[in-house]
Design a protein around this motif. Structure first.
Motif, short mmCIF file in Angstrom:
data_model
loop_
_atom_site.label_atom_id
_atom_site.label_comp_id
_atom_site.label_asym_id
_atom_site.label_seq_id
_atom_site.Cartn_x
_atom_site.Cartn_y
_atom_site.Cartn_z
N MET A 180 0.85 -1.20 0.00
CA MET A 180 0.00 0.00 0.00
C MET A 180 0.89 1.25 0.00
SD MET A 180 -2.56 1.56 2.81
CE MET A 180 -2.77 0.14 3.83
N SER A 181 0.50 2.24 -0.79
CA SER A 181 1.22 3.52 -0.81
C SER A 181 1.03 4.21 0.55
CB SER A 181 0.64 4.39 -1.92
OG SER A 181 -0.77 4.46 -1.77
N SER A 182 1.84 5.21 0.84
CA SER A 182 1.69 5.92 2.12
C SER A 182 0.62 6.99 1.98
CB SER A 182 3.01 6.57 2.51
OG SER A 182 3.28 7.65 1.64
N LEU A 183 0.10 7.43 3.11
CA LEU A 183 -0.93 8.47 3.09
C LEU A 183 -0.41 9.73 2.40
CD1 LEU A 183 -3.74 9.53 3.95
CD2 LEU A 183 -2.75 10.15 6.15
N SER A 184 0.86 10.09 2.64
CA SER A 184 1.37 11.32 2.02
C SER A 184 1.49 11.15 0.51
CB SER A 184 2.68 11.77 2.65
OG SER A 184 3.63 10.75 2.55
N GLU A 185 1.82 9.94 0.04
CA GLU A 185 1.84 9.70 -1.42
C GLU A 185 0.43 9.83 -1.99
OE1 GLU A 185 5.55 6.54 -1.84
OE2 GLU A 185 3.57 5.82 -1.33
N ARG A 186 -0.54 9.29 -1.26
CA ARG A 186 -1.92 9.37 -1.77
C ARG A 186 -2.42 10.80 -1.76
NH1 ARG A 186 -2.16 4.78 1.45
NH2 ARG A 186 -3.58 5.70 2.98
N LYS A 187 -2.07 11.56 -0.72
CA LYS A 187 -2.48 12.98 -0.67
C LYS A 187 -1.96 13.74 -1.87
CE LYS A 187 -3.18 13.91 4.21
NZ LYS A 187 -2.74 14.57 5.44
N ALA A 188 -0.72 13.39 -2.27
CA ALA A 188 -0.09 14.13 -3.37
C ALA A 188 -0.82 13.90 -4.70
CB ALA A 188 1.38 13.73 -3.49
N ARG A 189 -1.61 12.82 -4.81
CA ARG A 189 -2.34 12.53 -6.05
C ARG A 189 -3.60 13.38 -6.18
NH1 ARG A 189 -1.59 7.76 -8.64
NH2 ARG A 189 -3.75 7.63 -9.28
N LEU A 190 -4.07 13.95 -5.07
CA LEU A 190 -5.39 14.59 -5.06
C LEU A 190 -5.28 16.11 -4.94
CD1 LEU A 190 -7.27 12.11 -2.68
CD2 LEU A 190 -7.21 12.10 -5.17
N ILE A 191 -6.36 16.79 -5.23
CA ILE A 191 -6.45 18.24 -5.05
C ILE A 191 -6.89 18.47 -3.61
CG2 ILE A 191 -7.64 20.34 -5.80
CD1 ILE A 191 -8.19 18.68 -8.48
N LEU A 192 -6.00 19.10 -2.84
CA LEU A 192 -6.22 19.20 -1.40
C LEU A 192 -7.08 20.43 -1.07
CD1 LEU A 192 -4.96 17.41 0.83
CD2 LEU A 192 -3.29 19.24 1.20
N HIS A 193 -8.15 20.21 -0.28
CA HIS A 193 -8.92 21.35 0.24
C HIS A 193 -8.50 21.68 1.65
CE1 HIS A 193 -11.45 21.74 -3.23
NE2 HIS A 193 -11.77 20.46 -3.18
N GLY A 194 -7.98 20.69 2.37
CA GLY A 194 -7.54 20.92 3.74
C GLY A 194 -6.74 19.72 4.20
N ASP A 195 -5.78 19.97 5.09
CA ASP A 195 -4.93 18.89 5.55
C ASP A 195 -5.42 18.32 6.89
OD1 ASP A 195 -2.79 17.26 5.01
OD2 ASP A 195 -1.46 18.42 6.30
N GLN A 196 -5.94 19.20 7.74
CA GLN A 196 -6.47 18.76 9.04
C GLN A 196 -7.70 19.55 9.39
OE1 GLN A 196 -2.99 18.95 11.45
NE2 GLN A 196 -2.83 16.74 11.63
N PRO A 197 -8.88 19.05 9.21
CA PRO A 197 -9.19 17.71 8.69
C PRO A 197 -8.80 17.58 7.20
CG PRO A 197 -11.21 18.88 9.34
CD PRO A 197 -10.09 19.79 9.62
N TYR A 198 -8.52 16.33 6.86
CA TYR A 198 -8.06 16.00 5.51
C TYR A 198 -9.25 15.92 4.55
CZ TYR A 198 -6.13 13.10 1.74
OH TYR A 198 -5.77 12.59 0.53
N ASN A 199 -9.26 16.81 3.54
CA ASN A 199 -10.31 16.84 2.53
C ASN A 199 -9.68 17.03 1.16
OD1 ASN A 199 -12.95 16.68 3.97
ND2 ASN A 199 -12.06 18.41 5.09
N ALA A 200 -10.00 16.15 0.23
CA ALA A 200 -9.35 16.21 -1.08
C ALA A 200 -10.19 15.49 -2.11
CB ALA A 200 -7.97 15.56 -0.99
N GLU A 201 -10.02 15.91 -3.38
CA GLU A 201 -10.77 15.28 -4.48
C GLU A 201 -9.83 15.04 -5.66
OE1 GLU A 201 -13.63 17.92 -6.67
OE2 GLU A 201 -12.82 19.50 -5.38
#
Ligand SMILES: Nc1nc2c(c(=O)[nH]1)N[C@H]1C(S)=C(S)[C@@H](COP(=O)(O)O)O[C@H]1N2
Ligand SMILES: [Mo]
Length: 360
Positions: A1-22
Motif C-alpha cells: 500500500m502507498s503511504s498516506l502522504s503519497e496518496r495525498k499528493a495525487r489529489l487536489i487538497l482542500h484541507g490537511d487537518q481535517p483532511y479533505n481532497a478530491e
C-alpha cells in the motif's frame, strides 16, 4: 500500500487537518470503479488509526439485545455481500454555488464523488441478529472513532434504509481492505444517500426511536431556502439531506481547455440517488441546443453512476459546454446555481458548464 502522504499528493487538497481532497476530473472519469487512492476524502476530524485485532463493534438492537462483534465475527457470522455503489458528498460542486454568493464549507469541484465495489455484511442481517424487526418507525444511529470538535462523529439513517439489502457495513473497497482515510477497518455504506450518512471508522450503532442527536445529524447537512442565513438557520426546520438528487458533470475536457476545431469528445458522469439515468443532454453552446450522449451503466448496480460520452463538432471560438441529465421520473436539473443556492452550498445540481477555447 502507498503511504498516506503519497496518496495525498495525487489529489487536489482542500484541507490537511481535517483532511479533505478530491481527484482531478479526468482521472475520476478514467474508470467506472474509482481506485481507492483516487477516491475523494471527506473528513470532519482526525483520521483514527485503529487496530483490526482489538477493534469491536457494539450493536444495541431491539429489546435490550447488545452484540459485541470483532472483525472476525463480522466476516464469519454473516454472509458476505458486495454492492457497487456511488458515494457522493452533499457539498459536491459547491464551488459553482459559491460563484453566486458566499457559502460555508470547502469549495469542492465536481470530484467529491466516486464509485466502488463495497464488500462487507448487510446491516439488515446484523440488525435481525440483534433482535430488530422490520418496519417500525425507528432509526439506526452510528457512532465513530474520529473526534469532531470534542465529540465522536455520529449520524443516523431510518431503519427502513438500514434494513434495505443495499445497505452494508463494509470492510473492503474494490476487493481490498479499506484505506485508513476511507474508514478502516469498517464503515457504513448507505447507497443513494449523501456521504455523511455513511460513517467511517465505526464504533457503535444503536436502534432508537429518534434520529441521532449528534450535531452532524441534528444541525449540519440540512437544506435551507435561499433567504435563510447562518444567523437565522433553524436546524429543526431545515430538510435533512438523505437521498441525493439528480446531478451530472463534464469531466473531459477540463475547464479552460484549449481544443482543436472539429470533432471533440466530451465525457462525464450522471448520477441520481435512487433513480436510473434515462438520458443525458450535452450542449456545445451554453444550452441553446443539445445532443444526446451515449450512456454506460453497469448492470445490476442501481445505486451506481452512469458514465456518458458524446462527440461535439466545435468551430473555432470560445464555447460553453453544458450537461444536464434526466432520470426515470422524467425530471431534469435546474439551469443555474442561483436556482437552488443555499448558504451551506449543499446539493449544487445545476447544469455543469465548462468554458473551452477552440482554435484552428
Ligand atoms: N466517521 C466519519 N465518517 C464519515 C465522515 C467523517 O468525517 N467521519 N464524513 C462523511 C462524509 S460528509 C462523506 S461525504 C463521506 C466521505 O467518504 P470518503 O472520505 O470515504 O470518500 O464519509 C462520511 N463518513
Ligand atoms: Mo460529505
Amino acid at each position: 500500500m502507498s503511504s498516506l502522504s503519497e496518496r495525498k499528493a495525487r489529489l487536489i487538497l482542500h484541507g490537511d487537518q481535517p483532511y479533505n481532497a478530491e481527484p482531478p476530473l479526468g482521472r475520476l472519469r478514467a474508470s467506472y470503479r474509482t481506485p481507492a487512492e483516487d477516491f475523494y476524502v471527506r473528513s470532519h476530524g482526525d483520521l483514527p488509526d485503529l487496530d483490526p485485532e482489538t477493534w469491536r463493534l457494539t450493536v444495541e438492537g431491539g429489546a435490550g439485545v447488545t452484540l459485541e462483534l470483532s472483525l472476525h465475527d463480522l466476516r464469519t457470522r454473516f454472509p458476505e455481500a458486495t454492492v457497487t455503489a456511488t458515494m457522493q458528498c452533499a457539498g459536491n460542486r459547491r464551488a459553482d454555488m459559491r460563484a453566486v454568493a458566499p457559502v460555508s464549507g470547502d469549495p469542492w469541484d465536481a470530484g467529491a464523488i466516486g464509485t466502488a465495489e463495497w464488500t462487507g455484511v448487510r446491516l439488515g442481517d446484523l440488525l435481525r441478529e440483534a433482535g430488530v424487526a422490520d418496519g417500525a418507525d425507528l432509526h439506526v444511529a452510528f457512532e465513530s472513532h474520529d473526534m469532531v470538535e470534542g465529540h465522536p462523529y455520529g449520524a443516523s439513517i431510518p431503519l427502513g434504509k438500514a434494513m434495505a439489502p443495499e445497505t452494508l457495513l463494509a470492510y473492503a473497497m474494490n476487493g481490498e481492505a479499506l484505506l485508513p482515510e476511507h474508514g478502516f477497518p469498517v464503515r457504513a455504506v448507505v447507497p443513494g444517500y449523501a456521504g455523511v450518512r455513511s460513517p467511517k471508522w465505526l464504533r457503535r450503532l444503536a436502534v432508537q426511536d429518534h434520529p441521532s442527536d449528534n450535531s452532524i445529524q441534528a444541525d449540519d447537512y440540512k437544506l435551507y431556502p435561499s433567504d435563510v442565513t447562518a444567523e437565522t438557520a433553524d436546524p429543526t426546520k431545515g430538510h435533512t439531506i438523505d437521498t441525493m438528487p439528480l446531478n451530472a458533470a463534464i469531466c473531459e475536457p477540463e475547464r479552460g481547455a484549449a481544443l482543436t476545431a472539429g470533432r471533440n469528445r466530451v465525457r462525464g458522469y450522471a448520477v441520481s440517488g435512487d433513480r436510473a439515468i434515462v438520458r443525458v443532454d450535452v450542449s456545445g453552446n451554453g444550452g441553446r441546443s443539445w445532443l444526446q450522449a451515449d450512456l454506460e451503466h453497469e448492470p445490476d448496480a442501481p445505486f451506481a453512476w452512469t458514465f456518458w460520452s458524446v462527440e461535439l463538432d466545435l468551430p473555432s471560438g470560445e464555447h460553453e459546454l453544458a450537461v444536464r441529465a434526466w432520470d426515470a421520473a422524467s425530471q431534469t436539473q435546474p439551469a443555474l446555481p442561483d436556482d437552488t443556492w443555499n448558504h451551506k452550498g449543499y446539493l449544487c445540481t445545476c447544469w455543469h458548464r465548462v468554458r473551452v477555447r477552440v482554435t484552428g
